[in-house]
Design a protein around this motif. Sequence first.
Motif, PDB file in Angstrom:
ATOM      1  N   GLN A   1      -5.181  -7.005  -5.636  1.00 49.53           N
ATOM      2  CA  GLN A   1      -6.201  -7.782  -4.914  1.00 49.53           C
ATOM      3  C   GLN A   1      -7.027  -6.864  -4.004  1.00 49.53           C
ATOM      4  OE1 GLN A   1      -2.975  -8.787  -5.414  1.00 49.53           O
ATOM      5  NE2 GLN A   1      -3.649 -10.282  -6.934  1.00 49.53           N
ATOM      6  N   LEU A   2      -6.367  -5.862  -3.414  1.00 48.46           N
ATOM      7  CA  LEU A   2      -7.133  -4.940  -2.555  1.00 48.46           C
ATOM      8  C   LEU A   2      -7.999  -3.996  -3.390  1.00 48.46           C
ATOM      9  CD1 LEU A   2      -4.899  -4.161   0.547  1.00 48.46           C
ATOM     10  CD2 LEU A   2      -6.633  -5.899   0.207  1.00 48.46           C
TER      11      LEU A   2
ATOM     12  N   VAL B   1     -11.062  -5.970  -4.008  1.00 47.32           N
ATOM     13  CA  VAL B   1     -11.949  -5.934  -2.835  1.00 47.32           C
ATOM     14  C   VAL B   1     -12.712  -4.600  -2.823  1.00 47.32           C
ATOM     15  CG1 VAL B   1     -11.997  -5.862  -0.296  1.00 47.32           C
ATOM     16  CG2 VAL B   1     -10.509  -7.512  -1.461  1.00 47.32           C
TER      17      VAL B   1
ATOM     18  N   ILE C   1       6.003  -2.648  -9.774  1.00 47.54           N
ATOM     19  CA  ILE C   1       5.657  -2.239  -8.403  1.00 47.54           C
ATOM     20  C   ILE C   1       4.274  -1.584  -8.346  1.00 47.54           C
ATOM     21  CG2 ILE C   1       6.895  -0.017  -8.561  1.00 47.54           C
ATOM     22  CD1 ILE C   1       6.429  -2.201  -5.407  1.00 47.54           C
TER      23      ILE C   1
ATOM     24  N   ILE D   1       1.490  -3.311  -6.798  1.00 52.82           N
ATOM     25  CA  ILE D   1       1.690  -3.670  -5.384  1.00 52.82           C
ATOM     26  C   ILE D   1       1.493  -2.466  -4.465  1.00 52.82           C
ATOM     27  CG2 ILE D   1       3.369  -4.539  -3.693  1.00 52.82           C
ATOM     28  CD1 ILE D   1       4.579  -6.220  -6.035  1.00 52.82           C
ATOM     29  N   TYR D   2       2.232  -1.369  -4.744  1.00 50.19           N
ATOM     30  CA  TYR D   2       2.088  -0.273  -3.761  1.00 50.19           C
ATOM     31  C   TYR D   2       0.841   0.568  -4.022  1.00 50.19           C
ATOM     32  CZ  TYR D   2       5.117   2.882  -6.701  1.00 50.19           C
ATOM     33  OH  TYR D   2       5.691   3.631  -7.669  1.00 50.19           O
ATOM     34  N   GLU D   3       0.536   1.399  -3.029  1.00 46.53           N
ATOM     35  CA  GLU D   3      -0.734   2.151  -3.031  1.00 46.53           C
ATOM     36  C   GLU D   3      -1.926   1.188  -3.104  1.00 46.53           C
ATOM     37  OE1 GLU D   3      -0.999   5.440  -2.591  1.00 46.53           O
ATOM     38  OE2 GLU D   3       1.161   5.773  -2.605  1.00 46.53           O
ATOM     39  N   GLY D   4      -1.766   0.003  -2.527  1.00 46.39           N
ATOM     40  CA  GLY D   4      -2.849  -0.993  -2.521  1.00 46.39           C
ATOM     41  C   GLY D   4      -2.662  -1.982  -3.651  1.00 46.39           C
ATOM     42  N   THR D   5      -2.470  -3.262  -3.289  1.00 48.03           N
ATOM     43  CA  THR D   5      -2.250  -4.285  -4.326  1.00 48.03           C
ATOM     44  C   THR D   5      -3.505  -4.433  -5.199  1.00 48.03           C
ATOM     45  OG1 THR D   5      -3.078  -6.066  -2.920  1.00 48.03           O
ATOM     46  CG2 THR D   5      -0.707  -5.616  -2.799  1.00 48.03           C
TER      47      THR D   5
HETATM   48  C1  LIG Z   1       9.379   0.392  -3.658  1.00 44.94           C
HETATM   49  C2  LIG Z   1       8.287   0.456  -2.625  1.00 44.94           C
HETATM   50  C3  LIG Z   1       7.862   1.697  -2.175  1.00 44.94           C
HETATM   51  C4  LIG Z   1       6.872   1.792  -1.201  1.00 44.94           C
HETATM   52  N1  LIG Z   1       6.489   3.026  -0.770  1.00 44.94           N
HETATM   53  C5  LIG Z   1       5.594   3.128   0.228  1.00 44.94           C
HETATM   54  C6  LIG Z   1       5.223   4.411   0.754  1.00 44.94           C
HETATM   55  O1  LIG Z   1       5.730   5.445   0.307  1.00 44.94           O
HETATM   56  N2  LIG Z   1       4.308   4.480   1.753  1.00 44.94           N
HETATM   57  C7  LIG Z   1       3.735   3.343   2.263  1.00 44.94           C
HETATM   58  O2  LIG Z   1       2.904   3.449   3.161  1.00 44.94           O
HETATM   59  N3  LIG Z   1       4.065   2.119   1.782  1.00 44.94           N
HETATM   60  C8  LIG Z   1       4.975   1.976   0.790  1.00 44.94           C
HETATM   61  N4  LIG Z   1       5.321   0.739   0.314  1.00 44.94           N
HETATM   62  C9  LIG Z   1       4.662  -0.436   0.876  1.00 44.94           C
HETATM   63  C10 LIG Z   1       3.544  -0.910  -0.037  1.00 44.94           C
HETATM   64  O3  LIG Z   1       2.476   0.000  -0.023  1.00 44.94           O
HETATM   65  C11 LIG Z   1       3.113  -2.309   0.429  1.00 44.94           C
HETATM   66  O4  LIG Z   1       4.165  -3.205   0.094  1.00 44.94           O
HETATM   67  C12 LIG Z   1       1.814  -2.735  -0.250  1.00 44.94           C
HETATM   68  O5  LIG Z   1       0.720  -1.976   0.226  1.00 44.94           O
HETATM   69  C13 LIG Z   1       1.508  -4.223  -0.005  1.00 44.94           C
HETATM   70  O6  LIG Z   1       1.515  -4.505   1.358  1.00 44.94           O
HETATM   71  P1  LIG Z   1       2.417  -5.687   1.923  1.00 44.94           P
HETATM   72  O7  LIG Z   1       3.763  -5.608   1.303  1.00 44.94           O
HETATM   73  O8  LIG Z   1       2.303  -5.635   3.401  1.00 44.94           O
HETATM   74  O9  LIG Z   1       1.732  -7.006   1.371  1.00 44.94           O
HETATM   75  P2  LIG Z   1       0.526  -7.765   2.039  1.00 44.94           P
HETATM   76  O10 LIG Z   1      -0.572  -6.805   2.387  1.00 44.94           O
HETATM   77  O11 LIG Z   1       1.037  -8.660   3.105  1.00 44.94           O
HETATM   78  O12 LIG Z   1       0.027  -8.640   0.815  1.00 44.94           O
HETATM   79  C14 LIG Z   1       0.627  -9.891   0.429  1.00 44.94           C
HETATM   80  C15 LIG Z   1      -0.263 -10.533  -0.622  1.00 44.94           C
HETATM   81  O13 LIG Z   1      -1.542 -10.859  -0.058  1.00 44.94           O
HETATM   82  C16 LIG Z   1      -2.566 -10.267  -0.816  1.00 44.94           C
HETATM   83  N5  LIG Z   1      -3.658  -9.829   0.044  1.00 44.94           N
HETATM   84  C17 LIG Z   1      -3.559  -9.134   1.197  1.00 44.94           C
HETATM   85  N6  LIG Z   1      -4.780  -8.863   1.696  1.00 44.94           N
HETATM   86  C18 LIG Z   1      -5.669  -9.408   0.846  1.00 44.94           C
HETATM   87  C19 LIG Z   1      -7.086  -9.496   0.816  1.00 44.94           C
HETATM   88  N7  LIG Z   1      -7.856  -8.949   1.749  1.00 44.94           N
HETATM   89  N8  LIG Z   1      -7.664 -10.136  -0.217  1.00 44.94           N
HETATM   90  C20 LIG Z   1      -6.909 -10.694  -1.188  1.00 44.94           C
HETATM   91  N9  LIG Z   1      -5.564 -10.655  -1.210  1.00 44.94           N
HETATM   92  C21 LIG Z   1      -4.951 -10.022  -0.207  1.00 44.94           C
HETATM   93  C22 LIG Z   1      -1.904  -9.066  -1.494  1.00 44.94           C
HETATM   94  O14 LIG Z   1      -2.604  -8.666  -2.647  1.00 44.94           O
HETATM   95  C23 LIG Z   1      -0.542  -9.631  -1.816  1.00 44.94           C
HETATM   96  O15 LIG Z   1      -0.622 -10.392  -2.990  1.00 44.94           O
HETATM   97  C24 LIG Z   1       6.294   0.612  -0.665  1.00 44.94           C
HETATM   98  C25 LIG Z   1       6.718  -0.644  -1.140  1.00 44.94           C
HETATM   99  C26 LIG Z   1       7.709  -0.725  -2.094  1.00 44.94           C
HETATM  100  C27 LIG Z   1       8.161  -2.094  -2.559  1.00 44.94           C
END
Ligand SMILES: Cc1cc2nc3c(=O)[nH]c(=O)nc-3n(C[C@H](O)[C@H](O)[C@H](O)COP(=O)(O)OP(=O)(O)OC[C@H]3O[C@@H](n4cnc5c(N)ncnc54)[C@H](O)[C@@H]3O)c2cc1C
Length: 245
Positions: free
Chosen positions: A117-118, A121, A108, A111-115
Amino acid sequence: PIIEFPQVYDMLARMKSETQAARAITYEASRLMDLRRILERRQEGSRDPALRSRLKEVSALTSVLTPMAKAYASEMAVRAAYDAIQIHGGAGYMREFPVERLWRDARITTIYEGTTQLQVVGAMGGILSGALSQYLAQKGEHDYRPELARLAMLAREAREKLSATVARLKALNDRDYTDYVSRRLVDMACDCLAVHLLLDQAQRDAARTLPAEKVISEALPRIRMQADHIAAGDKLTIERRADLL
Ligand SMILES: Cc1cc2nc3c(=O)[nH]c(=O)nc-3n(C[C@H](O)[C@H](O)[C@H](O)COP(=O)(O)OP(=O)(O)OC[C@H]3O[C@@H](n4cnc5c(N)ncnc54)[C@H](O)[C@@H]3O)c2cc1C
């Protein structure tokens, strides 16, 4: 014991070496962040141009090192946890050992706190602007201990490859291609940074020479490969995306 198998001790040695690289990058990003806060406090009410310019330089570096630290450390944690399961064999997949949980916990973090890929960027600006290359060049100006001459030469090769790759992308001026290879460029930049930080550690403490040698010997072939890949300018996937996907 399975640790005697070269493929097994290779996995273990890489896990340890990448952990050391991740720590070095994270500590350096944290050090620069602390320095930035100190300079910001000092700058309040000050008109010292030298202070302002130092703050600008440190801020630019924190903006590039922070996403690099997050990307590198979380991706290597996934690789380490993946190999940890592999080393446990079938038992590693089952819940009786904590490694499957470690893998899920590591997974995880990319993915979280910015994937990742982000983070890529976020790091690209400071890499393409030359801020990172300049910082690495300053690091490389050290007079290293004679025993470190070979490692210092490899570090020079690493930063020259990074600078040449950045220059090539800027000359190409092709936004689609630069975005397409951005992950490769950031991976390359993380390796270059780790090489220089581990070399610094070896300079300060002779006991850190072997870890530095290991990180550098793993990183250099990857840096060369990414530089060659980006230089090749292959746009097949960009141009034939619809047919390929
Ligand atoms: C267990 C868990 C705990 C979490 N806790 C929190 C929390 O406490 N607070 C909170 O705010 N969030 C929380 N989240 C959410 C988490 O921060 C998001 O899931 C994460 O930021 C990714 O956003 P998304 O799921 O909308 O994916 P998306 O942003 O839709 O991304 C989908 C895919 O597209 C890619 N992508 C998106 N934009 C770009 C770009 N510009 N360039 C290249 N690739 C790109 C991404 O890298 C990814 O591979 C949690 C998630 C989980 C699973």
